[in-house]
Design a protein around this motif. Sequence first.
Motif, PDB file in Angstrom:
ATOM      1  N   ASP A  29      14.378  12.511   5.686  1.00  0.00           N
ATOM      2  CA  ASP A  29      13.772  13.320   4.619  1.00  0.00           C
ATOM      3  C   ASP A  29      14.682  14.419   4.074  1.00  0.00           C
ATOM      4  O   ASP A  29      14.197  15.340   3.437  1.00  0.00           O
ATOM      5  CB  ASP A  29      12.452  13.906   5.098  1.00  0.00           C
ATOM      6  N   SER A  87       7.184  13.401   9.094  1.00  0.00           N
ATOM      7  CA  SER A  87       5.978  13.497   8.272  1.00  0.00           C
ATOM      8  C   SER A  87       4.704  13.134   9.021  1.00  0.00           C
ATOM      9  O   SER A  87       3.617  13.283   8.480  1.00  0.00           O
ATOM     10  CB  SER A  87       6.098  12.585   7.050  1.00  0.00           C
ATOM     11  N   GLU A  89       1.594  13.592  11.148  1.00  0.00           N
ATOM     12  CA  GLU A  89       0.790  14.803  11.331  1.00  0.00           C
ATOM     13  C   GLU A  89       0.796  15.271  12.787  1.00  0.00           C
ATOM     14  O   GLU A  89       0.574  14.471  13.708  1.00  0.00           O
ATOM     15  CB  GLU A  89      -0.655  14.468  10.905  1.00  0.00           C
ATOM     16  N   LEU A 163       6.853  23.345   8.945  1.00  0.00           N
ATOM     17  CA  LEU A 163       5.964  22.652   8.009  1.00  0.00           C
ATOM     18  C   LEU A 163       5.344  23.661   7.053  1.00  0.00           C
ATOM     19  O   LEU A 163       4.851  24.704   7.470  1.00  0.00           O
ATOM     20  CB  LEU A 163       4.833  21.929   8.756  1.00  0.00           C
ATOM     21  N   SER A 166       1.478  20.399   5.105  1.00  0.00           N
ATOM     22  CA  SER A 166       1.862  19.258   5.935  1.00  0.00           C
ATOM     23  C   SER A 166       3.267  18.777   5.578  1.00  0.00           C
ATOM     24  O   SER A 166       3.712  17.752   6.078  1.00  0.00           O
ATOM     25  CB  SER A 166       0.849  18.121   5.750  1.00  0.00           C
ATOM     26  N   LYS A 167       3.944  19.543   4.725  1.00  0.00           N
ATOM     27  CA  LYS A 167       5.256  19.095   4.246  1.00  0.00           C
ATOM     28  C   LYS A 167       6.376  19.683   5.096  1.00  0.00           C
ATOM     29  O   LYS A 167       6.477  20.898   5.223  1.00  0.00           O
ATOM     30  CB  LYS A 167       5.422  19.564   2.797  1.00  0.00           C
ATOM     31  N   VAL A 169       9.739  21.267   5.808  1.00  0.00           N
ATOM     32  CA  VAL A 169      10.655  21.989   4.922  1.00  0.00           C
ATOM     33  C   VAL A 169      11.986  22.322   5.585  1.00  0.00           C
ATOM     34  O   VAL A 169      12.968  22.602   4.893  1.00  0.00           O
ATOM     35  CB  VAL A 169      10.016  23.275   4.356  1.00  0.00           C
TER      36      VAL A 169
END
Length: 259
Positions: A29, A87, A89, A163, A166-167, A169
């Motif tokens: 990512d 990603s 959860e 995060l 939920s992203k 970073v």
Amino acid sequence: RPHSCPRHSGARTMLPLLLLLLATAHGLDDLPTLVAPVLASSSLGGQKTASTFVLDQPRCVFTNVSKDTVIWLVVADPRAVPDFNNSVEPGGPGREFQQFLNSTFAYMTLNTTILNYPCPKNPGDITVLRVGSETRCAKDKKRPTCNGPLPGPGPYRVKFLALDGSKPVAQTAWSEPITLRTAQPSGNIPVPGSGHSAGMIALTSILSILFAILLAGLVAMLLWGSDASSGSSTFSKPEAVTVQRYNTHHVYDQPAARL
Ligand SMILES: *[C@@H]1O[C@H](CO)[C@@H](O)[C@H](O)[C@H]1NC(C)=O
Ligand SMILES: *[C@@H]1O[C@H](CO)[C@@H](O)[C@H](O)[C@H]1NC(C)=O
Ligand SMILES: *[C@@H]1O[C@H](CO)[C@@H](O)[C@H](O)[C@H]1NC(C)=O
Ligand SMILES: *[C@@H]1O[C@H](CO)[C@@H](O)[C@H](O)[C@H]1NC(C)=O
């Protein structure tokens, strides 16, 4: 001319390394990858037990995230590291502490907002995290982000993941593999060949009894000698008793008392 050879072989080994670094940097990512977590300095003591270890908090690591960013600790079996998916959860399927090393190979825990990792740290702040310290939720399926005791000696690898909602970073690199102590008799994992330790204990006990007998004999001889030579037995007797206890009390209290 003698210098050109090492430089060439250096370049040859550097190229794959560089490619590897690039490949890692542009992982799943494209997150910035920051400095890896490390074990807290060993001077603190108890840095590792059979089911816990202590990390330095990620202070001054996530310097470019917004104030409500949540920092998670990821604990993984080293096998889960190469294709770890940032990603998924936290606490969701594939990230439950209660299934760790059974059906999942990583879990996420110790979530806190970046505000709890202020930078620079105040002098006197406790800036470590004990991984594995929460026993109450270890079996509670409703607490999949439990910071429960680690299920065995490992090795484990850890990283911090930031995060935003939920992203993902930002993240740190993965730590070196961390292997826990196994010398605890009450460990969850039976240690192969642990029968040795019973034999060792018996042998140690026998040796310490023999040693105590020998010592008692020596002390008796000394007492007898000093009685005969000077008659000031009131001085030497308490000393002799102290010596006898000192040498035996931590190993085998009862037989020493009986002697
Ligand atoms: C900080 O984050 C912003 C946006 O999230 C990004 O555009 C910028 O390049 C980052 N700066 C550094 C130094 O990483
Ligand atoms: C990572 O997990 C997310 C959420 O479960 C999923 O949508 C995505 O496809 C996964 N990515 C990879 C590369 O497996
Ligand atoms: C491991 O997972 C299986 C299936 O999910 C389950 O039946 C079993 O009880 C689990 N074992 C432990 C020790 O949690
Ligand atoms: C950590 O995450 C759990 C589960 O998502 C949540 O219930 C809890 O409130 C969070 N704790 C903190 C301090 O953010």
